[in-house]
Write a protein that holds these residues in place. Structure first.
Motif, PDB file in Angstrom:
ATOM      1  N   UNK A 156     -26.464  25.590  -0.033  1.00 15.76           N
ATOM      2  CA  UNK A 156     -26.154  25.906   1.357  1.00 15.76           C
ATOM      3  C   UNK A 156     -25.510  24.701   2.040  1.00 15.76           C
ATOM      4  N   UNK A 157     -25.949  23.515   1.711  1.00 16.36           N
ATOM      5  CA  UNK A 157     -25.382  22.312   2.308  1.00 16.36           C
ATOM      6  C   UNK A 157     -24.075  21.922   1.634  1.00 16.36           C
ATOM      7  N   UNK A 158     -23.948  22.202   0.347  1.00 16.82           N
ATOM      8  CA  UNK A 158     -22.685  21.882  -0.325  1.00 16.82           C
ATOM      9  C   UNK A 158     -21.542  22.770   0.158  1.00 16.82           C
ATOM     10  N   UNK A 159     -21.872  23.871   0.809  1.00 16.82           N
ATOM     11  CA  UNK A 159     -20.822  24.730   1.363  1.00 16.82           C
ATOM     12  C   UNK A 159     -20.346  24.278   2.745  1.00 16.82           C
ATOM     13  N   UNK A 160     -21.022  23.313   3.333  1.00 14.89           N
ATOM     14  CA  UNK A 160     -20.617  22.854   4.653  1.00 14.89           C
ATOM     15  C   UNK A 160     -19.362  21.977   4.560  1.00 14.89           C
ATOM     16  N   UNK A 161     -18.509  22.021   5.594  1.00  9.46           N
ATOM     17  CA  UNK A 161     -17.261  21.259   5.537  1.00  9.46           C
ATOM     18  C   UNK A 161     -17.454  19.757   5.367  1.00  9.46           C
ATOM     19  N   UNK A 162     -18.580  19.236   5.814  1.00  8.99           N
ATOM     20  CA  UNK A 162     -18.783  17.793   5.755  1.00  8.99           C
ATOM     21  C   UNK A 162     -19.231  17.297   4.391  1.00  8.99           C
ATOM     22  N   UNK A 163     -19.590  18.199   3.473  1.00 12.34           N
ATOM     23  CA  UNK A 163     -20.173  17.748   2.205  1.00 12.34           C
ATOM     24  C   UNK A 163     -19.140  17.018   1.350  1.00 12.34           C
ATOM     25  N   UNK A 164     -19.577  15.911   0.775  1.00 14.72           N
ATOM     26  CA  UNK A 164     -18.780  15.150  -0.180  1.00 14.72           C
ATOM     27  C   UNK A 164     -19.701  14.703  -1.304  1.00 14.72           C
ATOM     28  N   UNK A 165     -19.333  15.022  -2.542  1.00 17.28           N
ATOM     29  CA  UNK A 165     -20.191  14.624  -3.659  1.00 17.28           C
ATOM     30  C   UNK A 165     -20.288  13.098  -3.758  1.00 17.28           C
ATOM     31  N   UNK A 166     -19.210  12.386  -3.446  1.00 13.25           N
ATOM     32  CA  UNK A 166     -19.267  10.931  -3.480  1.00 13.25           C
ATOM     33  C   UNK A 166     -20.133  10.382  -2.350  1.00 13.25           C
ATOM     34  N   UNK A 167     -20.284  11.172  -1.278  1.00 12.19           N
ATOM     35  CA  UNK A 167     -21.123  10.747  -0.165  1.00 12.19           C
ATOM     36  C   UNK A 167     -22.611  10.834  -0.444  1.00 12.19           C
ATOM     37  N   UNK A 168     -22.980  11.449  -1.562  1.00 13.13           N
ATOM     38  CA  UNK A 168     -24.378  11.475  -1.994  1.00 13.13           C
ATOM     39  C   UNK A 168     -24.530  10.379  -3.042  1.00 13.13           C
ATOM     40  N   UNK A 169     -24.925   9.208  -2.595  1.00 14.07           N
ATOM     41  CA  UNK A 169     -25.011   8.030  -3.453  1.00 14.07           C
ATOM     42  C   UNK A 169     -26.338   8.045  -4.203  1.00 14.07           C
ATOM     43  N   UNK A 170     -26.274   7.923  -5.517  1.00 11.52           N
ATOM     44  CA  UNK A 170     -27.465   8.038  -6.361  1.00 11.52           C
ATOM     45  C   UNK A 170     -27.662   6.751  -7.151  1.00 11.52           C
ATOM     46  N   UNK A 171     -28.897   6.249  -7.132  1.00 13.25           N
ATOM     47  CA  UNK A 171     -29.250   5.022  -7.842  1.00 13.25           C
ATOM     48  C   UNK A 171     -30.016   5.391  -9.109  1.00 13.25           C
ATOM     49  N   UNK A 172     -29.511   4.935 -10.249  1.00 16.36           N
ATOM     50  CA  UNK A 172     -30.081   5.311 -11.547  1.00 16.36           C
ATOM     51  C   UNK A 172     -30.620   4.090 -12.276  1.00 16.36           C
ATOM     52  N   UNK A 173     -31.771   4.283 -12.894  1.00 15.67           N
ATOM     53  CA  UNK A 173     -32.349   3.316 -13.816  1.00 15.67           C
ATOM     54  C   UNK A 173     -32.235   3.945 -15.195  1.00 15.67           C
ATOM     55  N   UNK A 174     -31.134   3.676 -15.873  1.00 15.39           N
ATOM     56  CA  UNK A 174     -30.849   4.407 -17.108  1.00 15.39           C
ATOM     57  C   UNK A 174     -30.607   5.875 -16.785  1.00 15.39           C
ATOM     58  N   UNK A 175     -31.432   6.764 -17.343  1.00 12.70           N
ATOM     59  CA  UNK A 175     -31.302   8.191 -17.073  1.00 12.70           C
ATOM     60  C   UNK A 175     -32.289   8.668 -16.019  1.00 12.70           C
TER      61      UNK A 175
END
Length: 306
Positions: free
Chosen positions: A193-212
């Protein structure tokens, strides 16, 4: 005089969308919370098109207010009011709150939680006997910031990858916000539902990973106003106490300025969370305004309701 009736979707949608846009432009603030707005523009499949919500019309049939209502459980209903700036007199707001109480009562509710985003509505709520429950500070800072994010060497940061990260993000979000009324217990439909909003950007969801393993994330939101928002930020259990929270916040701010050209960053923080408030102030954030929630018990109609 205002005339109230139950909302009728989708026939009322265009007028309500127009009202929401006008209120937001006038106030510089969303007209209602996100979940209430989704019930209008992107309702869940189980939603009743005639519930919940009341519209108020003027004598010419123009919609000038919308009372959004959602049942929260234990006969508690949350109410938010999007009111045209021309209809915010003490009498109009008092009448709207009274109508909200009657409507919740007809739906079996026994108490109301009211979110008030404008001072006049706060005053009307206090006059009507509502009790202040919670305060959320809206804080903001001009961009860019001089300070840059610093992550431990084992942590890699990247944007959300469509078709890859959905399960990991949902699991991480629901761990971080277990029991939270708005952010917890999300499913794929909530994310979509939020990914359908005009403001959504996949790069704007910053994810921090420790390996996998997902260690934390900072989800940013940059609407057309160019005031970027820290939409959701979390450090997962097991990774707290390592400075990841501040690093993720700075990473989100960096991305919004460098990639989305945001000129300011805004966020919301509970007024009682003094460590967070003080940290934001030390980074240059200042208080902009406060959103307040109030609660009110409805009078019992009969002894069985007491």
């Amino acid at each position: 005089m205002l005339y109230l009736r139950w909302v009728d979707l989708p026939s009322d949608l265009a007028a309500l969308d127009n009202l929401v846009a006008r209120v937001e432009e006038h106030d510089g603030h969303p007209a209602m919370g996100e979940r209430k707005y989704f019930y209008l523009v992107d309702p869940p499949s189980h939603a009743d098109p005639s519930r919940p919500g009341l519209v108020a019309e003027d004598g010419g049939g123009k919609i000038v207010a919308y009372l959004a209502m959602l049942e929260e459980g234990s006969r508690l209903w949350t109410v938010e009011a999007a009111v045209s700036p021309d209809y915010r007199s003490e009498r109009h707001l008092s009448d709207l709150l009274a109508e909200a109480g009657r409507a919740v009562g007809t739906l079996g509710g026994r108490s109301i939680r009211l979110w008030a985003y404008i001072p006049k509505l706060s005053q009307a709520a206090e006059t009507a006997g509502f009790t202040l429950e919670r305060e959320l500070h809206h804080m903001r800072v001009p961009l860019p910031l001089a300070e840059r994010p610093r992550f431990p060497p084992e942590i890699a940061v990247r944007g959300f990858q469509e078709g890859v990260d959905e399960e990991a993000w949902l699991d991480g979000n629901n761990q971080a916000f277990a029991g939270h009324p708005e952010n917890g217990d999300w499913g794929v439909a909530d994310l979509d539902r939020r990914r359908r909003r005009p403001w959504f950007s996949s790069e704007g969801l910053r994810m921090a990973w420790d390996g996998e393993a997902l260690a934390g994330f900072c989800w940013t939101k940059v609407p057309s106003s160019r005031a970027g928002e820290i939409y959701v930020i979390a450090v997962l259990p097991g990774y707290q106490g390592r400075g990841l929270g501040k690093a993720l916040l700075l990473e989100g701010i960096r991305h919004m300025h460098d990639s989305d050209h945001a000129v300011a960053c805004v966020l919301y923080v509970d007024a009682t969370n003094l460590p967070a408030v003080n940290m934001y102030r030390s980074m240059g954030f200042h208080h902009h305004h406060t959103d307040r929630s109030y609660v009110c018990q409805l009078p019992a109609d009969n002894p069985e309701d007491s």
